[in-house]
Enzyme design. Structure first.
Site, short mmCIF file in Angstrom:
data_model
loop_
_atom_site.label_atom_id
_atom_site.label_comp_id
_atom_site.label_asym_id
_atom_site.label_seq_id
_atom_site.Cartn_x
_atom_site.Cartn_y
_atom_site.Cartn_z
N LYS B 85 0.82 -1.21 0.00
CA LYS B 85 0.00 0.00 0.00
C LYS B 85 0.85 1.26 0.00
CE LYS B 85 -3.69 -1.99 2.94
NZ LYS B 85 -4.84 -2.09 2.05
N GLY B 157 -10.57 -2.83 9.10
CA GLY B 157 -10.17 -2.95 10.50
C GLY B 157 -11.34 -3.00 11.47
N ARG B 169 -23.32 -2.65 -3.05
CA ARG B 169 -24.70 -2.39 -3.52
C ARG B 169 -24.75 -1.11 -4.34
NH1 ARG B 169 -28.52 -6.44 -3.27
NH2 ARG B 169 -28.63 -7.40 -1.22
N GLY B 218 -13.79 -5.28 5.97
CA GLY B 218 -14.74 -5.80 6.94
C GLY B 218 -15.02 -7.29 6.85
#
Lengths: 191, 298
Positions: B85, B157, B169, B218
């Site tokens: 990252k 996290g 969605r 998540g």
């Protein structure tokens, strides 16, 4: 219409599916041993060979698939699919694989992602040059008995055939050219 | 001119690698031992970073690119692709990561942004980038800048899937909406989405993003991974969910198998058995706006 399966564990499955449908095949994702019953040939797609090999073992698919191809089911492996077909993997002798083709391959031997490239190849039996995408590609280091080289790039074979098995270091499915899929389906898969 | 067209060979190999990572799991790892656990569990790539997102959240302070030495140790230890990252807009960190010859860069909201106005022009790089998004407009802006893979931001996290669901969605709903539009409507849609017109037209015609669409932020259980696949994610990133659980090896393998077999509920039931305690997790509603990673970037 011919029924072609694509090993449906991981990788660029949809791209092969689109190519096969474009040339008039029925396609099926193969995840379990029972899925093998209804197909005339199988494609082992690109992706990560370590992940596919392990999941073939965990799901109980390794042995039935190995038997089916050994008995003559036409199989076409691209990139990771070629690694699964290879008898020998240089430097990774314990990696789970089908181990059916008399070739020695070395994973990522063309370099890492920054060395990935696009080229086109002269292929024995095809009239047009074939566009080929090499991504963290495995290299064929040696070919044994019964293996015919159909195309080479910089002194290494990149497309080989051994009876009912076809293997490519590169990804024909990431191009717009269906010639190699057509070759596999029309010349290797019985109707 | 550098473009996101199929004729550009650089673009083809960038998106090509992203295509190879489909239908798999990319795992956050912080050392060689974890990287090997990930590879043994069937991960298709690892994200090398010094702290997983839940620790970054707990410890606070500025989160930066990881130590190149640690990234290189992980690269040496595994045969699968390695990602790392950089901060949003941090061109120099991205150049450093490219110089390490790794396989993918995540321009990530999990790290503290370096630029609150501009993201990196990713077309300038030979290495492919993945970027986070919360909706279709954000996804298409990042692709317009050259991202070869898109993932939902979710809320990293937290071990809480709700934000990843919201974002997936939103992306899929946006795609469905464009598919129903007439050609006359597309320029107005592009204006309202704040997205490049050519990419809006591509989505309207093809019913999908021009690059693979993954999920992150998540995922903590095999069922979470399966849920994201059912909602349209082509692969799943798992950050804190594996190495903050009580049995990382088992959870990692179960999430890999759940991602492949997301349609098979019986198999998912088996995979969900006896995994031990999942990561504790955070109710996102208890976080205020300043604590949300997803609000970083635009």
């Amino acid at each position: 219409m011919k029924n072609i399966g694509i090993l449906g564990i991981q990788g660029a499955i949809e791209e092969h599916e689109a190519m096969l449908q474009a040339i008039g095949c029925n396609t099926f994702w193969i995840k379990e041993p029972k899925d093998l019953r209804h197909i005339d040939g199988i494609i082992l797609p690109g992706g990560e060979s370590t992940s596919m090999g392990k999941q073939l073992e965990w799901s109980g698919m390794m042995e039935p698939l190995r038997k089916a191809i050994a008995k003559g089911m036409p199989a076409f492996g691209t990139c990771a699919g070629m690694i699964l077909l290879a008898k020998e993997i240089e430097g990774n002798s314990l990696q789970s694989r089908l181990g059916l083709m008399n070739i020695v391959v070395k994973r990522n031997a063309y370099g890492s992602q920054l060395d990935s490239f696009v080229t086109d190849l002269d292929v024995a039996g095809l009239s047009q040059r074939l566009p080929a995408v090499f991504i963290r590609a495995p290299r064929i280091e040696a070919c044994g008995d019964g293996v015919e080289t159909l195309a080479s790039y910089r002194n290494h074979p990149v497309l080989v055939r051994q009876g009912n098995m076809l293997a490519a270091s590169f990804h024909p499915e990431l191009t717009e050219c269906t010639d190699l899929h057509r070759y596999f389906v029309s010349r290797m898969v019985a109707g | 001119m550098k473009t996101t067209t199929k004729q550009n060979p650089d673009w083809k190999v960038k998106v090509g690698l992203a295509e190879m990572l489909k239908n798999g799991v990319i795992m956050d790892v912080t050392n060689v031992e974890q990287a090997k656990i990930a590879e043994d569990a069937g991960a298709i790539a690892v994200m090398a970073l010094e702290r997983v997102p839940s620790d970054i959240r707990a410890q606070g302070g500025v989160a930066r690119m990881s130590d190149p030495k640690m990234i290189m140790e992980i690269k040496k230890a595994v045969s699968i692709p390695v990602m790392a990252k950089c901060r949003i807009g941090h061109i120099a960190e991205a150049r450093i990561l490219q110089a390490l010859d790794i396989d993918f860069i995540d321009e990530s909201e999990v790290l503290t942004p370096a630029d609150e106005e501009f993201h990196i022009n990713k077309h300038e790089f030979k290495i492919p980038f993945v970027c986070g998004c919360r909706n279709l407009g954000e996804a298409l802006r990042r692709i317009g800048e050259g991202a070869a893979m898109i993932r939902t931001k979710g809320e990293a996290g937290t071990g809480n899937i709700v934000e990843a669901v919201r974002h997936m969605r939103a992306v899929m709903g946006g795609i469905h909406r464009l598919q129903a539009c007439s050609k006359e409507e597309l320029m107005t849609e592009a204006k309202n989405l704040g997205a490049p017109y050519d990419l809006v037209c591509y989505v309207a015609e093809n019913g999908k993003l021009p690059v693979p669409n993954f999920s992150a932020g998540g995922v903590a259980t095999p069922a979470d991974a399966a849920l994201m696949r059912l909602l349209g994610a082509e692969s799943v990133f798992v950050g804190s969910g594996i190495f903050k659980s009580s049995n990382p090896k088992k959870v990692a393998k179960a999430i890999v198998e759940a991602t492949t077999n997301y349609m098979d509920a019986k198999k998912l039931a088996k995979l969900s058995e006896n995994l031990g305690e999942a990561m504790h997790g955070i109710d996102v509603r208890q976080l205020d706006d300043k604590q949300l990673f997803a609000n970083r970037g635009w």
